[in-house]
Design a protein around this motif. Structure first.
Motif, PDB file in Angstrom:
ATOM      1  N   VAL A  38       0.849  -1.189   0.000  1.00 42.62           N
ATOM      2  CA  VAL A  38       0.000   0.000   0.000  1.00 42.62           C
ATOM      3  C   VAL A  38       0.886   1.240   0.000  1.00 42.62           C
ATOM      4  N   VAL A  39       0.735   2.055  -1.028  1.00 43.16           N
ATOM      5  CA  VAL A  39       1.459   3.316  -1.144  1.00 43.16           C
ATOM      6  C   VAL A  39       0.456   4.444  -0.968  1.00 43.16           C
ATOM      7  N   VAL A  40       0.684   5.292   0.019  1.00 39.63           N
ATOM      8  CA  VAL A  40      -0.166   6.461   0.228  1.00 39.63           C
ATOM      9  C   VAL A  40       0.516   7.667  -0.396  1.00 39.63           C
ATOM     10  N   THR A  41      -0.215   8.396  -1.235  1.00 36.60           N
ATOM     11  CA  THR A  41       0.365   9.568  -1.871  1.00 36.60           C
ATOM     12  C   THR A  41      -0.530  10.777  -1.710  1.00 36.60           C
ATOM     13  N   TRP A  42       0.098  11.918  -1.611  1.00 34.20           N
ATOM     14  CA  TRP A  42      -0.582  13.212  -1.593  1.00 34.20           C
ATOM     15  C   TRP A  42       0.345  14.220  -2.276  1.00 34.20           C
ATOM     16  N   ARG A  43      -0.104  14.692  -3.428  1.00 35.14           N
ATOM     17  CA  ARG A  43       0.728  15.603  -4.210  1.00 35.14           C
ATOM     18  C   ARG A  43       2.118  15.012  -4.432  1.00 35.14           C
ATOM     19  N   GLY A  44       2.117  13.774  -4.861  1.00 35.07           N
ATOM     20  CA  GLY A  44       3.388  13.054  -4.987  1.00 35.07           C
ATOM     21  C   GLY A  44       3.955  13.008  -6.388  1.00 35.07           C
ATOM     22  N   ALA A  45       3.546  13.932  -7.242  1.00 33.46           N
ATOM     23  CA  ALA A  45       3.985  13.883  -8.636  1.00 33.46           C
ATOM     24  C   ALA A  45       5.500  13.888  -8.792  1.00 33.46           C
ATOM     25  N   ASP A 101      -2.095  17.692  -8.228  1.00 33.88           N
ATOM     26  CA  ASP A 101      -0.853  18.141  -8.879  1.00 33.88           C
ATOM     27  C   ASP A 101      -0.459  17.287 -10.073  1.00 33.88           C
ATOM     28  N   GLY A 102      -1.383  16.514 -10.597  1.00 35.13           N
ATOM     29  CA  GLY A 102      -1.058  15.635 -11.712  1.00 35.13           C
ATOM     30  C   GLY A 102      -0.702  14.225 -11.301  1.00 35.13           C
ATOM     31  N   THR A 103      -0.742  13.920 -10.020  1.00 32.97           N
ATOM     32  CA  THR A 103      -0.418  12.571  -9.547  1.00 32.97           C
ATOM     33  C   THR A 103      -1.321  11.527 -10.185  1.00 32.97           C
ATOM     34  N   ALA A 104      -2.612  11.836 -10.304  1.00 32.00           N
ATOM     35  CA  ALA A 104      -3.564  10.869 -10.844  1.00 32.00           C
ATOM     36  C   ALA A 104      -3.176  10.431 -12.247  1.00 32.00           C
ATOM     37  N   ALA A 105      -2.750  11.362 -13.078  1.00 30.95           N
ATOM     38  CA  ALA A 105      -2.357  11.026 -14.444  1.00 30.95           C
ATOM     39  C   ALA A 105      -1.115  10.150 -14.465  1.00 30.95           C
ATOM     40  N   LEU A 106      -0.155  10.426 -13.575  1.00 31.47           N
ATOM     41  CA  LEU A 106       1.057   9.609 -13.496  1.00 31.47           C
ATOM     42  C   LEU A 106       0.726   8.184 -13.074  1.00 31.47           C
ATOM     43  N   LEU A 107      -0.176   8.033 -12.125  1.00 28.24           N
ATOM     44  CA  LEU A 107      -0.562   6.700 -11.667  1.00 28.24           C
ATOM     45  C   LEU A 107      -1.254   5.924 -12.790  1.00 28.24           C
ATOM     46  N   ALA A 108      -2.129   6.613 -13.541  1.00 23.97           N
ATOM     47  CA  ALA A 108      -2.856   5.951 -14.622  1.00 23.97           C
ATOM     48  C   ALA A 108      -1.925   5.525 -15.750  1.00 23.97           C
ATOM     49  N   ALA A 109      -0.845   6.265 -15.945  1.00 21.34           N
ATOM     50  CA  ALA A 109       0.058   5.988 -17.057  1.00 21.34           C
ATOM     51  C   ALA A 109       1.176   5.024 -16.696  1.00 21.34           C
ATOM     52  N   HIS A 110       1.353   4.692 -15.426  1.00 23.49           N
ATOM     53  CA  HIS A 110       2.503   3.873 -15.045  1.00 23.49           C
ATOM     54  C   HIS A 110       2.367   2.457 -15.613  1.00 23.49           C
ATOM     55  N   PRO A 111       3.431   1.915 -16.200  1.00 23.17           N
ATOM     56  CA  PRO A 111       3.335   0.596 -16.841  1.00 23.17           C
ATOM     57  C   PRO A 111       3.030  -0.554 -15.886  1.00 23.17           C
ATOM     58  N   SER A 112       3.260  -0.386 -14.591  1.00 19.91           N
ATOM     59  CA  SER A 112       2.952  -1.459 -13.648  1.00 19.91           C
ATOM     60  C   SER A 112       1.458  -1.586 -13.381  1.00 19.91           C
TER      61      SER A 112
END
Length: 310
Positions: free
Chosen positions: A11-18, A46-57
């Motif tokens: 479990v990774v918790v993120t907040w503004r973690g771009a 801060d764009g974190t959601a887009a980075l998570l959606a695009a991550h290859p994992s």
């Protein structure tokens, strides 16, 4: 490496973690042990959601409507975890490829342990934490020397038995941030579980990337949650003593002259706010204390005597 048959959900918790969550996910993707990844996004904007959606994992993402802090996010995640083991990992942490395997193997060799903590290292290579010790005034403080057994785990990178955490009441969501790990360790120990360390489970940690250590918010949450933890878990005499000490020092601080600005944790206004928040939560905290008593297999005094040190 991920698998539906994995034993662990990380479990990774993120907040503004771009700025750093991608490095965390890259490190998880390189793990030698199969696992599931669940990212709890605390309403980042801060764009974190887009980075998570695009991550290859392709991690599973649970996006919350508001920022519930690390504690609130972990409490929410606990309801979603279906594996027997649950890893806690900060979004600004990058574990070595063998990290999860070391944690799982250590826990597998320690059937009486419910949690195993990692070795967290700062960017310059110095050790931040090898576990958590209990101080004589009830603080949870990072150890920096190797140890086999520790009082508690550092929530920045640890592995826990999912059912054990649930059985002792889960994660204290209301803490928001800080001491949710030490409070959980207290309750696990009261239930008869051990907490151990895996010195070879190494994690590089960008400490304070999401919250600034030493800030007013840091001291507010840190001081408040220490007192709440003691009221929930510690011997009654210890909890009352530390609350009284905190209140007494708060009362006399305005009478003391200073040669400059006070550190945030010695600001009477901040400390008064802490006391007000503890007072407002006291009824619920005492109810939680009674629940902790019901699950305890060991006495609070025995745990305190065994682990509290200067």
């Amino acid at each position: 490496m991920t698998s539906t048959q994995a034993s662990t959900t990380v479990v990774v918790v993120t907040w503004r973690g771009a700025a750093h969550v991608t490095a965390c996910l890259d490190a998880l993707a390189a793990q030698s042990r199969p696992h599931r990844t669940l990212v709890v996004d605390n309403a980042s904007g801060d764009g974190t959601a887009a980075l998570l959606a695009a991550h290859p994992s392709r991690p599973r993402v649970l996006r919350l409507r508001r920022n519930t802090g690390y504690a609130g996010a972990m409490a929410t995640a606990l309801e979603q975890v279906e594996t027997p083991l649950m890893a806690w990992l900060n979004d600004d942490a990058a574990p070595d490829p063998g990290w999860l395997a070391e944690l799982e193997d250590t826990l597998g060799e320690q059937p009486l342990a419910a949690a195993v903590t990692s070795r967290l290292e700062l960017a310059d290579g110095t050790t931040q934490s090898t576990g958590v010790r209990l101080t004589a005034d009830g603080h949870g403080a990072d150890l920096t020397e190797p140890a086999d057994e520790v009082f508690g785990f550092c929530g920045g990178a640890a592995l826990l038995r999912t059912d054990a955490v649930r059985a002792v009441g889960g994660v204290p969501a209301g803490f928001f941030c800080y001491y949710e790990d030490t409070d959980t360790a207290w309750r696990l120990r009261l239930a008869g579980w051990h907490v151990v360390a895996a010195g070879r489970a190494r994690v590089r940690h960008r400490h304070g990337a999401s919250t600034e250590p030493g800030s007013r918010r840091f001291h507010r949450w840190n001081e408040r949650n220490r007192l709440l933890m003691l009221l929930r878990c510690a011997p009654a005499g210890v909890a009352v003593r530390e609350l009284a000490r905190f209140a007494a020092l708060t009362a006399v601080l305005p009478l003391r002259r200073t040669g400059g600005p006070r550190p945030a944790n010695f600001d009477p206004r901040l400390r008064a706010r802490v006391l007000a928040e503890v007072a407002a939560r006291l009824p619920a905290t005492l109810r939680a204390r009674r629940r902790v008593t019901r699950i305890a297999a060991l006495g609070r005094g025995a745990i305190w005597e065994a682990w509290a040190r200067p």
